[in-house]
Design a protein around this motif. Sequence first.
Motif, PDB file in Angstrom:
ATOM      1  N   CYS A  59       0.833  -1.048   0.162  1.00 24.56           N
ATOM      2  CA  CYS A  59       0.041  -0.082   0.093  1.00 24.56           C
ATOM      3  C   CYS A  59       0.805   1.221  -0.162  1.00 24.56           C
ATOM      4  CB  CYS A  59      -0.986  -0.154   1.171  1.00 24.56           C
ATOM      5  SG  CYS A  59      -1.825   1.542   1.453  1.00 24.56           S
ATOM      6  N   THR A  60       1.787   1.412   0.617  1.00 25.22           N
ATOM      7  CA  THR A  60       2.556   2.529   0.860  1.00 25.22           C
ATOM      8  C   THR A  60       3.579   2.802  -0.427  1.00 25.22           C
ATOM      9  OG1 THR A  60       4.595   1.492   2.057  1.00 25.22           O
ATOM     10  CG2 THR A  60       2.938   2.418   3.426  1.00 25.22           C
ATOM     11  N   GLN A  61       3.579   1.714  -1.214  1.00 25.38           N
ATOM     12  CA  GLN A  61       4.265   2.031  -2.542  1.00 25.38           C
ATOM     13  C   GLN A  61       3.386   2.435  -3.622  1.00 25.38           C
ATOM     14  OE1 GLN A  61       6.061  -1.704  -3.184  1.00 25.38           O
ATOM     15  NE2 GLN A  61       7.217  -2.007  -1.349  1.00 25.38           N
ATOM     16  N   ASN A  62       2.021   2.401  -3.303  1.00 22.48           N
ATOM     17  CA  ASN A  62       1.038   2.819  -4.408  1.00 22.48           C
ATOM     18  C   ASN A  62       0.528   4.115  -3.855  1.00 22.48           C
ATOM     19  OD1 ASN A  62      -1.254   3.239  -5.835  1.00 22.48           O
ATOM     20  ND2 ASN A  62      -1.545   0.991  -5.992  1.00 22.48           N
ATOM     21  N   THR A  63       0.898   5.057  -4.621  1.00 23.43           N
ATOM     22  CA  THR A  63       0.328   6.402  -4.573  1.00 23.43           C
ATOM     23  C   THR A  63      -1.214   6.609  -4.370  1.00 23.43           C
ATOM     24  OG1 THR A  63       0.676   7.116  -6.674  1.00 23.43           O
ATOM     25  CG2 THR A  63       2.672   7.646  -5.127  1.00 23.43           C
ATOM     26  N   ARG A  64      -1.901   5.767  -4.736  1.00 23.24           N
ATOM     27  CA  ARG A  64      -3.509   6.055  -5.093  1.00 23.24           C
ATOM     28  C   ARG A  64      -3.977   4.795  -3.547  1.00 23.24           C
ATOM     29  NH1 ARG A  64      -5.430   3.922  -9.750  1.00 23.24           N
ATOM     30  NH2 ARG A  64      -7.258   4.515  -9.008  1.00 23.24           N
ATOM     31  N   CYS A  65      -3.323   4.469  -2.888  1.00 23.23           N
ATOM     32  CA  CYS A  65      -3.779   3.506  -1.793  1.00 23.23           C
ATOM     33  C   CYS A  65      -4.372   4.268  -0.854  1.00 23.23           C
ATOM     34  CB  CYS A  65      -2.683   2.804  -1.385  1.00 23.23           C
ATOM     35  SG  CYS A  65      -3.179   1.560   0.132  1.00 23.23           S
ATOM     36  N   VAL A  66      -5.541   4.023  -0.473  1.00 28.97           N
ATOM     37  CA  VAL A  66      -6.580   4.511   0.473  1.00 28.97           C
ATOM     38  C   VAL A  66      -6.762   3.534   1.767  1.00 28.97           C
ATOM     39  CG1 VAL A  66      -7.688   5.942  -0.889  1.00 28.97           C
ATOM     40  CG2 VAL A  66      -8.680   3.809  -0.689  1.00 28.97           C
ATOM     41  N   GLY A  67      -6.363   2.268   1.386  1.00 30.66           N
ATOM     42  CA  GLY A  67      -6.446   1.259   2.634  1.00 30.66           C
ATOM     43  C   GLY A  67      -5.998  -0.219   2.070  1.00 30.66           C
ATOM     44  N   ILE A  68      -6.208  -1.183   2.799  1.00 28.95           N
ATOM     45  CA  ILE A  68      -5.884  -2.603   2.576  1.00 28.95           C
ATOM     46  C   ILE A  68      -7.007  -3.531   3.296  1.00 28.95           C
ATOM     47  CG2 ILE A  68      -3.467  -2.362   2.239  1.00 28.95           C
ATOM     48  CD1 ILE A  68      -2.952  -3.553   5.239  1.00 28.95           C
ATOM     49  N   GLU A  69      -7.001  -4.574   2.438  1.00 31.74           N
ATOM     50  CA  GLU A  69      -7.740  -5.633   3.108  1.00 31.74           C
ATOM     51  C   GLU A  69      -6.814  -7.058   3.045  1.00 31.74           C
ATOM     52  OE1 GLU A  69     -11.069  -8.645   1.455  1.00 31.74           O
ATOM     53  OE2 GLU A  69     -11.671  -6.672   1.657  1.00 31.74           O
ATOM     54  N   TYR A  70      -6.460  -7.691   4.192  1.00 33.48           N
ATOM     55  CA  TYR A  70      -5.651  -8.661   4.180  1.00 33.48           C
ATOM     56  C   TYR A  70      -6.058  -9.986   4.891  1.00 33.48           C
ATOM     57  CZ  TYR A  70      -1.446 -11.562   5.324  1.00 33.48           C
ATOM     58  OH  TYR A  70      -0.571 -12.455   5.225  1.00 33.48           O
ATOM     59  N   GLN A  71      -5.901 -11.185   4.178  1.00 35.60           N
ATOM     60  CA  GLN A  71      -6.343 -12.445   4.493  1.00 35.60           C
ATOM     61  C   GLN A  71      -5.373 -13.250   4.790  1.00 35.60           C
ATOM     62  OE1 GLN A  71      -9.360 -14.187   2.225  1.00 35.60           O
ATOM     63  NE2 GLN A  71     -10.112 -15.809   3.973  1.00 35.60           N
ATOM     64  N   VAL A  72      -5.174 -13.579   6.133  1.00 30.91           N
ATOM     65  CA  VAL A  72      -3.973 -14.381   6.527  1.00 30.91           C
ATOM     66  C   VAL A  72      -4.142 -15.799   5.918  1.00 30.91           C
ATOM     67  CG1 VAL A  72      -3.054 -15.824   8.534  1.00 30.91           C
ATOM     68  CG2 VAL A  72      -3.880 -13.272   8.982  1.00 30.91           C
ATOM     69  N   ASN A  73      -5.094 -16.644   5.912  1.00 29.12           N
ATOM     70  CA  ASN A  73      -5.474 -17.849   5.078  1.00 29.12           C
ATOM     71  C   ASN A  73      -5.122 -17.660   3.568  1.00 29.12           C
ATOM     72  OD1 ASN A  73      -5.812 -20.394   4.566  1.00 29.12           O
ATOM     73  ND2 ASN A  73      -7.988 -20.309   4.818  1.00 29.12           N
ATOM     74  N   GLY A  74      -4.233 -17.840   2.925  1.00 31.72           N
ATOM     75  CA  GLY A  74      -3.861 -17.789   1.617  1.00 31.72           C
ATOM     76  C   GLY A  74      -3.070 -16.471   1.233  1.00 31.72           C
ATOM     77  N   GLY A  75      -2.863 -15.696   2.243  1.00 36.91           N
ATOM     78  CA  GLY A  75      -1.901 -14.371   1.974  1.00 36.91           C
ATOM     79  C   GLY A  75      -2.521 -13.488   0.839  1.00 36.91           C
ATOM     80  N   SER A  76      -4.040 -13.257   0.767  1.00 31.42           N
ATOM     81  CA  SER A  76      -4.488 -12.366  -0.206  1.00 31.42           C
ATOM     82  C   SER A  76      -4.598 -11.036   0.593  1.00 31.42           C
ATOM     83  CB  SER A  76      -6.020 -12.864  -0.391  1.00 31.42           C
ATOM     84  OG  SER A  76      -6.688 -11.901  -0.878  1.00 31.42           O
ATOM     85  N   CYS A  77      -4.005 -10.058  -0.372  1.00 32.08           N
ATOM     86  CA  CYS A  77      -3.813  -8.593  -0.033  1.00 32.08           C
ATOM     87  C   CYS A  77      -4.549  -7.493  -1.110  1.00 32.08           C
ATOM     88  CB  CYS A  77      -2.263  -8.454   0.320  1.00 32.08           C
ATOM     89  SG  CYS A  77      -2.083  -6.542   0.210  1.00 32.08           S
ATOM     90  N   GLU A  78      -5.578  -6.989  -0.839  1.00 32.27           N
ATOM     91  CA  GLU A  78      -6.022  -6.224  -1.452  1.00 32.27           C
ATOM     92  C   GLU A  78      -5.571  -4.594  -1.123  1.00 32.27           C
ATOM     93  OE1 GLU A  78     -10.370  -6.640  -1.453  1.00 32.27           O
ATOM     94  OE2 GLU A  78     -10.212  -8.795  -2.337  1.00 32.27           O
ATOM     95  N   VAL A  79      -5.289  -3.756  -2.171  1.00 30.75           N
ATOM     96  CA  VAL A  79      -4.660  -2.546  -2.234  1.00 30.75           C
ATOM     97  C   VAL A  79      -5.855  -1.835  -2.820  1.00 30.75           C
ATOM     98  CG1 VAL A  79      -2.755  -0.776  -2.742  1.00 30.75           C
ATOM     99  CG2 VAL A  79      -2.148  -3.310  -1.862  1.00 30.75           C
ATOM    100  N   TRP A  80      -6.384  -1.108  -1.679  1.00 30.60           N
ATOM    101  CA  TRP A  80      -7.519  -0.333  -2.332  1.00 30.60           C
ATOM    102  C   TRP A  80      -7.256   0.915  -2.757  1.00 30.60           C
ATOM    103  CZ3 TRP A  80     -13.254  -0.848  -2.063  1.00 30.60           C
ATOM    104  CH2 TRP A  80     -13.602  -2.284  -1.934  1.00 30.60           C
TER     105      TRP A  80
END
Length: 94
Positions: A59-80
């Motif tokens: 997220c911090t590397q994306n200038t458009r990031c407003v937040g994240i959703e992270y799921q431990v199981n499977g390591g899914s990361c959504e950079v909103w």
Amino acid sequence: PVTSSTTTSTLSSGPFTAFTPVDGGVDRVCRGAHPGDNSDQYYVKFSSISSLTACKALCTQNTRCVGIEYQVNGGSCEVWTRQGGIGATLKIPG
């Protein structure tokens, strides 16, 4: 026992230095204007991300990031990146 958790955080301000859990953060998923608003155009999805810290770094590397959703199981990361930000969350266990 297997523990699974989804964490939702938003950035409190830019530059991106602080994350604030939304609605408690745990077992919450990000949504747009309302709980049913989940267009795949609102976020960039990453797989096999090793930790919440690594997701935050994306997220911090994306200038458009407003937040994240992270799921431990499977390591899914959504950079909103939704222009209107994260307007709602939805409780989804796991």
